[in-house]
Design an enzyme around this catalytic site. Sequence first.
Site, PDB file in Angstrom:
ATOM      1  N   ARG A  56      -9.308  41.969 -33.948  1.00 46.65           N
ATOM      2  CA  ARG A  56      -8.429  41.070 -34.778  1.00 46.65           C
ATOM      3  C   ARG A  56      -8.338  41.625 -36.347  1.00 46.65           C
ATOM      4  NH1 ARG A  56      -8.898  34.892 -33.958  1.00 46.65           N
ATOM      5  NH2 ARG A  56     -10.748  35.186 -35.385  1.00 46.65           N
ATOM      6  N   ASP A  86     -18.921  34.462 -34.842  1.00 46.82           N
ATOM      7  CA  ASP A  86     -18.413  35.598 -34.368  1.00 46.82           C
ATOM      8  C   ASP A  86     -19.411  36.244 -33.109  1.00 46.82           C
ATOM      9  OD1 ASP A  86     -16.685  38.297 -36.046  1.00 46.82           O
ATOM     10  OD2 ASP A  86     -18.118  38.561 -34.268  1.00 46.82           O
ATOM     11  N   THR A 109      -4.375  38.550 -40.771  1.00 50.12           N
ATOM     12  CA  THR A 109      -3.095  38.338 -39.743  1.00 50.12           C
ATOM     13  C   THR A 109      -3.551  37.655 -38.563  1.00 50.12           C
ATOM     14  OG1 THR A 109      -3.049  40.359 -38.594  1.00 50.12           O
ATOM     15  CG2 THR A 109      -1.694  40.059 -40.818  1.00 50.12           C
ATOM     16  N   ASP A 148     -20.469  39.771 -33.445  1.00 55.08           N
ATOM     17  CA  ASP A 148     -21.707  39.933 -34.500  1.00 55.08           C
ATOM     18  C   ASP A 148     -22.990  39.374 -33.931  1.00 55.08           C
ATOM     19  OD1 ASP A 148     -20.313  41.474 -36.402  1.00 55.08           O
ATOM     20  OD2 ASP A 148     -19.627  39.536 -37.425  1.00 55.08           O
TER      21      ASP A 148
HETATM   22  C1  PRP Z   1     -13.084  38.341 -31.225  1.00 50.91           C
HETATM   23  C2  PRP Z   1     -13.404  38.066 -29.857  1.00 50.91           C
HETATM   24  C3  PRP Z   1     -12.020  37.955 -29.169  1.00 50.91           C
HETATM   25  C4  PRP Z   1     -10.832  37.770 -30.115  1.00 50.91           C
HETATM   26  C5  PRP Z   1     -10.457  36.113 -29.807  1.00 50.91           C
HETATM   27  O1  PRP Z   1     -13.070  39.726 -31.281  1.00 50.91           O
HETATM   28  O2  PRP Z   1     -14.284  38.803 -28.981  1.00 50.91           O
HETATM   29  O3  PRP Z   1     -11.815  39.363 -28.570  1.00 50.91           O
HETATM   30  O4  PRP Z   1     -11.693  37.617 -31.436  1.00 50.91           O
HETATM   31  O5  PRP Z   1      -9.584  35.944 -31.171  1.00 50.91           O
HETATM   32  P1  PRP Z   1      -8.214  35.598 -30.584  1.00 50.91           P
HETATM   33  O6  PRP Z   1      -8.178  34.777 -29.472  1.00 50.91           O
HETATM   34  O7  PRP Z   1      -7.417  34.899 -31.792  1.00 50.91           O
HETATM   35  O8  PRP Z   1      -7.248  37.105 -30.335  1.00 50.91           O
HETATM   36  P2  PRP Z   1     -12.882  40.358 -32.601  1.00 50.91           P
HETATM   37  O9  PRP Z   1     -11.532  40.776 -32.722  1.00 50.91           O
HETATM   38  O10 PRP Z   1     -13.573  39.893 -33.669  1.00 50.91           O
HETATM   39  O11 PRP Z   1     -13.752  41.725 -32.524  1.00 50.91           O
HETATM   40  P3  PRP Z   1     -14.893  42.256 -31.847  1.00 50.91           P
HETATM   41  O12 PRP Z   1     -15.379  41.734 -30.412  1.00 50.91           O
HETATM   42  O13 PRP Z   1     -15.117  43.545 -32.128  1.00 50.91           O
HETATM   43  O14 PRP Z   1     -16.240  41.562 -32.848  1.00 50.91           O
HETATM   44  N1  URA Z   2     -13.834  35.453 -32.250  1.00 50.14           N
HETATM   45  C1  URA Z   2     -15.015  35.080 -32.630  1.00 50.14           C
HETATM   46  O1  URA Z   2     -15.922  35.958 -32.201  1.00 50.14           O
HETATM   47  N2  URA Z   2     -15.144  33.700 -32.785  1.00 50.14           N
HETATM   48  C2  URA Z   2     -14.233  32.814 -33.016  1.00 50.14           C
HETATM   49  O2  URA Z   2     -14.491  31.763 -33.295  1.00 50.14           O
HETATM   50  C3  URA Z   2     -12.788  33.184 -32.852  1.00 50.14           C
HETATM   51  C4  URA Z   2     -12.644  34.548 -32.716  1.00 50.14           C
END
Ligand code: PRP
Ligand code: URA
Length: 207
Positions: free
Chosen positions: A102, A198, A106, A201
């Site tokens: 994400r 997160d 945005t 993380d």
């Molecule tokens: C997080 C999570 C989802 C997404 C959810 O991933 O694991 O994939 O955000 O958010 P949304 O429903 O608003 O799209 P992130 O984009 O942070 O990537 P990561 O898993 O690499 O940390």
């Molecule tokens: N992605 C995450 O990892 N945590 C949240 O709360 C939302 C999106």
Amino acid sequence: MLTILNNSLIKHKLSIIRNKNTGTKEFRELISEIATLLCYEAMKDAKLENIEIETPICKTTAQILKEDNYAFVPILRAGTGMLEGLINVIPNAKIGHIGLCRNEETLIPEKYYYKMPKDISQREVIILDPMLATGGSACDTIKCLKEDGVKKIKFLCIIAAKSGIEKIQEKYPDVDIYAATVDEILNENGYIVPGLGDAGDRIFGTK
Ligand code: PRP
Ligand code: URA
């Protein structure tokens, strides 16, 4: 269809992963454990085949799952934290990966990787992602899989925000959602409240 795991033991496990003082090892183990339980729920209605076997006592008809009907698709990164929990119970499923991140401003997911098994269109696909927030990442994944010809899709997550559930249900009403729990809102940064922070993380210890 939306299925929430309404179970006291899951609520207990969720309270541990929500806690910011829970360390990487325990967090990872519990994400995997809850993923297994979600998988059991998602397989409740799975088609079975009759086979003839012999128990130590007698011949009988037993039922087996056609494991090669399935593919798991974790959304990178955090979805891979759920993968082991599913492979443990359906070891012969194939695995596809989609990389989405994400944009922090945005909240729109950017795709950086996509690799599916060749016969993906013939398989029932189970998408894995611990967090369903705005629903952008889930919907982008569903869109890609439908473009590849996949007909049956289930989405498994640990925490689903109402906004994400509504987005999937509006755009893809044929996709079944399985969540361990539902949280009401997102904060101004797009994080689920109370959520667990997160997920990526916390699984990989990157913050
Ligand atoms: C997080 C999570 C989802 C997404 C959810 O991933 O694991 O994939 O955000 O958010 P949304 O429903 O608003 O799209 P992130 O984009 O942070 O990537 P990561 O898993 O690499 O940390
Ligand atoms: N992605 C995450 O990892 N945590 C949240 O709360 C939302 C999106």
